[in-house]
Design a protein around this motif. Structure first.
Motif, PDB file in Angstrom:
ATOM      1  N   ASP A   1      -8.626-110.058   2.239  1.00  0.00           N
ATOM      2  CA  ASP A   1      -8.669-110.369   3.670  1.00  0.00           C
ATOM      3  C   ASP A   1      -7.274-110.159   4.264  1.00  0.00           C
TER       4      ASP A   1
ATOM      5  N   ARG B   1     -10.693-113.733  -0.844  1.00  0.00           N
ATOM      6  CA  ARG B   1     -11.791-114.658  -0.571  1.00  0.00           C
ATOM      7  C   ARG B   1     -12.892-114.453  -1.629  1.00  0.00           C
TER       8      ARG B   1
ATOM      9  N   ARG C   1     -16.985-120.625   0.406  1.00  0.00           N
ATOM     10  CA  ARG C   1     -15.876-119.671   0.375  1.00  0.00           C
ATOM     11  C   ARG C   1     -14.684-120.320  -0.309  1.00  0.00           C
TER      12      ARG C   1
ATOM     13  N   TRP D   1     -16.783-115.464  -2.190  1.00  0.00           N
ATOM     14  CA  TRP D   1     -17.980-115.965  -1.518  1.00  0.00           C
ATOM     15  C   TRP D   1     -19.078-116.143  -2.559  1.00  0.00           C
TER      16      TRP D   1
ATOM     17  N   ALA E   1      -5.791-123.044   0.724  1.00  0.00           N
ATOM     18  CA  ALA E   1      -5.817-121.928  -0.220  1.00  0.00           C
ATOM     19  C   ALA E   1      -5.049-122.292  -1.490  1.00  0.00           C
TER      20      ALA E   1
ATOM     21  N   TRP F   1     -16.069-110.945  -4.273  1.00  0.00           N
ATOM     22  CA  TRP F   1     -14.676-111.106  -3.868  1.00  0.00           C
ATOM     23  C   TRP F   1     -14.339-110.063  -2.811  1.00  0.00           C
TER      24      TRP F   1
ATOM     25  N   THR G   1     -10.586-119.608  -1.157  1.00  0.00           N
ATOM     26  CA  THR G   1      -9.470-118.778  -0.729  1.00  0.00           C
ATOM     27  C   THR G   1      -8.309-118.895  -1.708  1.00  0.00           C
TER      28      THR G   1
ATOM     29  N   TRP H   1     -19.022-123.120   3.830  1.00  0.00           N
ATOM     30  CA  TRP H   1     -18.938-122.253   4.999  1.00  0.00           C
ATOM     31  C   TRP H   1     -20.197-122.277   5.859  1.00  0.00           C
TER      32      TRP H   1
END
Length: 271
Positions: free
Chosen positions: A197, A206, A128, A208, A145, A194, A130, A263
């Motif tokens: 969040d 985020r 993940r 992934w 992030a 994407w 951020t 993650w």
């Protein structure tokens, strides 16, 4: 008992051993990556020292995915062997966390089949990344992030994921291993997406990505390229063209490490 107490050298355990599987979380800030390095504070070096102190015998760690300096982990998995008479999962977890926490924490620990390997038994890894996408940075997310103040176009970010899916040569997005000029950089990406969040804060995005394996700096290079798409400096078609080019110069800049987190590591379910 602390990690700084002097420990006498101990012999390796003799006889049948217990294969142990542990899930580890860590804040990569200030750490020189996962792999042990002489004279450097790393996740593996710190964790191994703590395990050896608690188990009172040498430990050799196998890891699902080595992360770079500054990269975080939530679902990292390691495996190692322990003497049966010294392996108490609850005690081991509590003792190691007392030595390493809160920067490095064992979330779960259990015995595993003798053939289990955190690296070779893994079927995929999920990362993940951020981004805080708003004019002002967030002091509470600054360690985990990447702050991108210019607005990103989320639909374009989502569209740019499509070329990544499937099996490709990711040479354009990877740093080639030193001393291995012929190493294959073909990897299979099973998911890339994407999402906003809002629960984490305004402007938090985020990314992934899940693949059977990753090469060095692959995720961060992909994120840097996709951010160019979100800024409308590139198109989704350019991402596909960069893949086909098999040339690092065809992709964007490498995103900073602190936005990245390993993650989860997935395995085949046990019978």
């Amino acid at each position: 008992m602390t990690l700084f107490d002097e420990v006498p050298e101990r012999a390796a355990p003799i006889g049948p051993l217990v294969r142990v599987r542990a899930t580890v979380a860590y804040d990569g800030t200030g750490l020189s990556g996962f792999a042990a390095q002489p004279g450097q504070r790393t996740v593996a070096g710190t964790l191994q020292a703590a395990l050896e102190r608690v188990l009172q015998h040498p430990v050799e760690l196998t890891v699902a995915g080595r992360t770079d300096a500054g990269v975080h982990g939530w679902g990292q998995v390691v495996s190692f062997d322990a003497a049966p008479d010294r392996f108490d999962p609850a005690r081991l977890k509590a003792a190691v966390n007392g030595l390493c926490g809160p920067a490095i924490v064992v979330r779960e620990v259990a015995s595993a089949p003798p053939e289990f390997s955190a690296r070779f038994s893994a079927t995929s890894r999920l990362y993940r990344y951020t981004i805080v996408n708003r004019p002002d940075p967030d002091p509470f997310l600054a360690r985990t992030a990447w702050h991108v103040p210019t607005p990103l176009h989320l639909p374009l970010l989502e569209l740019a994921c499509d070329p990544l899916l499937g099996e490709h040569d990711f040479s354009s997005f990877c740093r080639r291993p030193k001393g291995e000029p012929g190493a294959s950089l073909v990897r299979r990406v099973v998911d890339a997406r994407w999402e906003a969040d809002p629960a984490a804060g305004p402007g938090v995005l985020r990314f992934w990505i899940e693949a059977t394996a990753f090469c060095h700096q692959m995720v961060r290079s992909i994120v840097g390229t996709l951010v160019d798409v979100g800024l409308q400096k590139r198109t989704a078609a350019d991402v596909g063209a960069a893949l086909r080019a098999r040339n690092r110069a065809a992709a964007g800049l490498v995103a900073p490490p602190h936005g990245l987190c390993l993650w989860e590591v997935r395995f085949e379910p046990e019978d």
